[in-house]
Design a protein around this motif. Sequence first.
Motif, short mmCIF file in Angstrom:
data_model
loop_
_atom_site.label_atom_id
_atom_site.label_comp_id
_atom_site.label_asym_id
_atom_site.label_seq_id
_atom_site.Cartn_x
_atom_site.Cartn_y
_atom_site.Cartn_z
N LYS A 1 -10.88 39.54 -37.56
CA LYS A 1 -10.85 40.60 -38.56
C LYS A 1 -9.60 40.49 -39.44
O LYS A 1 -9.69 40.69 -40.65
CB LYS A 1 -10.88 41.97 -37.85
CG LYS A 1 -11.04 43.12 -38.79
CD LYS A 1 -11.58 44.37 -38.13
CE LYS A 1 -10.66 45.10 -37.25
NZ LYS A 1 -11.15 46.44 -36.87
N GLY A 2 -8.48 40.13 -38.87
CA GLY A 2 -7.25 40.04 -39.65
C GLY A 2 -6.87 38.63 -40.05
O GLY A 2 -5.80 38.42 -40.61
N GLY B 1 -15.03 42.97 -47.81
CA GLY B 1 -15.12 44.42 -47.69
C GLY B 1 -16.44 44.93 -47.13
O GLY B 1 -17.39 44.19 -46.89
N LEU B 2 -16.46 46.22 -46.92
CA LEU B 2 -17.58 46.89 -46.28
C LEU B 2 -18.89 46.70 -47.04
O LEU B 2 -19.93 46.47 -46.43
CB LEU B 2 -17.29 48.38 -46.08
CG LEU B 2 -18.36 49.17 -45.34
CD1 LEU B 2 -18.62 48.62 -43.94
CD2 LEU B 2 -17.98 50.64 -45.29
N THR C 1 -24.34 43.49 -37.50
CA THR C 1 -24.10 44.88 -37.15
C THR C 1 -22.78 45.01 -36.37
O THR C 1 -22.01 45.94 -36.61
CB THR C 1 -25.28 45.44 -36.32
OG1 THR C 1 -26.46 45.36 -37.11
CG2 THR C 1 -25.04 46.88 -35.92
N LEU C 2 -22.52 44.06 -35.50
CA LEU C 2 -21.24 44.08 -34.77
C LEU C 2 -20.06 43.84 -35.71
O LEU C 2 -18.99 44.44 -35.53
CB LEU C 2 -21.26 43.04 -33.64
CG LEU C 2 -22.14 43.41 -32.46
CD1 LEU C 2 -22.34 42.20 -31.54
CD2 LEU C 2 -21.56 44.58 -31.68
N VAL C 3 -20.23 43.00 -36.72
CA VAL C 3 -19.18 42.82 -37.72
C VAL C 3 -18.93 44.14 -38.44
O VAL C 3 -17.78 44.55 -38.65
CB VAL C 3 -19.54 41.69 -38.72
CG1 VAL C 3 -18.53 41.64 -39.87
CG2 VAL C 3 -19.61 40.35 -38.02
N MET C 4 -20.00 44.83 -38.82
CA MET C 4 -19.88 46.13 -39.48
C MET C 4 -19.12 47.12 -38.60
O MET C 4 -18.19 47.78 -39.07
CB MET C 4 -21.26 46.69 -39.82
CG MET C 4 -21.25 48.10 -40.40
SD MET C 4 -22.89 48.87 -40.40
CE MET C 4 -23.16 49.11 -38.64
N HIS D 1 -15.50 46.26 -38.43
CA HIS D 1 -14.83 46.62 -39.69
C HIS D 1 -14.47 48.11 -39.71
O HIS D 1 -13.46 48.51 -40.28
CB HIS D 1 -15.71 46.26 -40.88
CG HIS D 1 -15.01 46.30 -42.19
ND1 HIS D 1 -14.21 45.28 -42.64
CD2 HIS D 1 -14.98 47.25 -43.15
CE1 HIS D 1 -13.72 45.60 -43.82
NE2 HIS D 1 -14.18 46.79 -44.15
N LEU D 2 -15.32 48.91 -39.06
CA LEU D 2 -15.12 50.36 -39.02
C LEU D 2 -14.40 50.81 -37.75
O LEU D 2 -14.37 52.00 -37.44
CB LEU D 2 -16.48 51.06 -39.14
CG LEU D 2 -17.21 50.81 -40.47
CD1 LEU D 2 -18.64 51.30 -40.40
CD2 LEU D 2 -16.46 51.45 -41.62
#
Length: 110
Positions: free
Chosen positions: A17-18, A33-34, A75-78, A81-82
Amino acid sequence: MKTDVLAKLAATLEQRKGAAADSSYVASLHAKGLNKILEKVGEESIETIIAAKDSVISGDKSDLIYETADLWFHTLVMLSHLDIGPDAILDELARRFDLSGLEEKANRTK
């Protein structure tokens, strides 16, 4: 155990993620981005639906399995991200386990 796959994938997604956008596909999605991540979830949802329909016609479920894996992955990436881990989803599913679907739906607040 297969649930280890989910934990390992979640850990990998968090690590990436980073990371620099050019270092991995996941990092590039986070950098975009989202909205881009949601676009991928939507795209994979449609591909999964089509694969499900096609599997009824052909009897071959391999594309459905492949597309569902892509949908779950994005979906797991989403969720990552959240800042939501898969355990939150598993906990919610566990909470619903002894409820009837009709009861659970009736208990939702509007």
